[in-house]
Design a protein around this motif. Structure first.
Motif, PDB file in Angstrom:
ATOM      1  N   GLY A 131       1.011  -1.278   0.199  1.00  0.00           N
ATOM      2  CA  GLY A 131       0.115   0.014   0.128  1.00  0.00           C
ATOM      3  C   GLY A 131       0.902   1.426  -0.099  1.00  0.00           C
ATOM      4  O   GLY A 131       0.322   2.351  -0.667  1.00  0.00           O
ATOM      5  N   ARG A 132       2.108   1.238   0.613  1.00  0.00           N
ATOM      6  CA  ARG A 132       2.968   2.289   0.878  1.00  0.00           C
ATOM      7  C   ARG A 132       3.548   2.574  -0.586  1.00  0.00           C
ATOM      8  O   ARG A 132       3.808   3.860  -0.915  1.00  0.00           O
ATOM      9  CB  ARG A 132       3.796   2.334   1.863  1.00  0.00           C
ATOM     10  N   THR A 145      -4.447  -4.293  -1.022  1.00  0.00           N
ATOM     11  CA  THR A 145      -3.296  -4.887  -0.516  1.00  0.00           C
ATOM     12  C   THR A 145      -3.619  -5.719   0.604  1.00  0.00           C
ATOM     13  O   THR A 145      -2.710  -6.776   0.592  1.00  0.00           O
ATOM     14  CB  THR A 145      -2.804  -3.673  -0.153  1.00  0.00           C
ATOM     15  N   TYR A 146      -4.376  -5.665   1.537  1.00  0.00           N
ATOM     16  CA  TYR A 146      -4.418  -6.302   2.806  1.00  0.00           C
ATOM     17  C   TYR A 146      -4.872  -8.033   2.594  1.00  0.00           C
ATOM     18  O   TYR A 146      -4.522  -8.919   2.854  1.00  0.00           O
ATOM     19  CB  TYR A 146      -4.895  -5.872   3.924  1.00  0.00           C
TER      20      TYR A 146
END
Length: 205
Positions: free
Chosen positions: A121-122, A129-130
């Protein structure tokens, strides 16, 4: 050749590509053979992993791209174990998962899912993402368990495949979503078959 593999086509209203179709076929063959404890399943698993690296890269499911690399390596590992593993080097047999491994699996799942999801995500434009990371880590664990012929790998696959089916429909990978529903059915069959094998071994000992 590459352009042809990525060409969009329609199958009964399902938008797909020849690349995804090949992934569908090799994946279904791989899992079916694994339920039968046929070592050739690992061969088709290697081919399937290569195909799906390209498929998932195109839809930005980068955790799944990494997962295919792991599948490639563990398919070679599983192939060797099923042929030459075990104390007598004539292949591993189906057993229940050692209880001591469950807390290890749980710790790996939580820590790596949160870490990988955050990093994706970053630092990338990855999607979901998760959720993608959680399913990826669950699949990593299940694949290793399958290579060791631990019965409960199929339980993890049943849960993961159900979630993957929903995620791939959401990402418009409709044929892949159908494939993972097929995987779900095969995982149930695999659990029943491997459970039966354990019972036969116990009765025969």
């Amino acid at each position: 050749m590459i352009d042809w593999l990525n060409q969009t086509i329609s199958l009964s209203g399902i938008i797909t590509t020849p690349l995804e179709i090949l992934g569908f076929l090799t994946g279904a063959i791989c899992v079916y053979l694994n339920t039968r404890q046929n070592v050739l399943g690992w061969f088709f698993g290697i081919i399937n992993a290569v195909l799906y690296v390209a498929v998932f890269w195109q839809v930005r499911l980068y955790a799944d791209v990494g997962l295919q690399g792991y599948y490639f390596i563990t398919s070679i590992y599983g192939w060797w174990l099923w042929l030459y593993g075990g104390k007598s080097h004539d292949g591993v047999v189906v057993t229940s998962t050692p209880v001591k491994l469950y807390p290890v699996f749980a710790l790996i799942f939580v820590v790596v899912t949160l870490s990988w999801g955050f990093l994706l995500g970053r630092f990338t434009n990855a999607s979901l993402t998760y959720a993608d990371s959680a399913l990826t880590i669950a699949s990593l664990i299940a694949q290793w368990m399958m290579a060791r012929k631990y019965l409960e790998n199929w339980i993890i696959w049943i849960v993961a495949d159900a979630c993957y089916t929903a995620m791939y429909f959401y990402k418009d990978l409709h044929l892949t979503a159908i494939l993972y529903f097929v995987f779900l059915v095969l995982a149930v069959m695999g659990y029943v078959q491997w459970k039966r094998d354990i019972s036969a071994e116990v009765q025969g000992s």
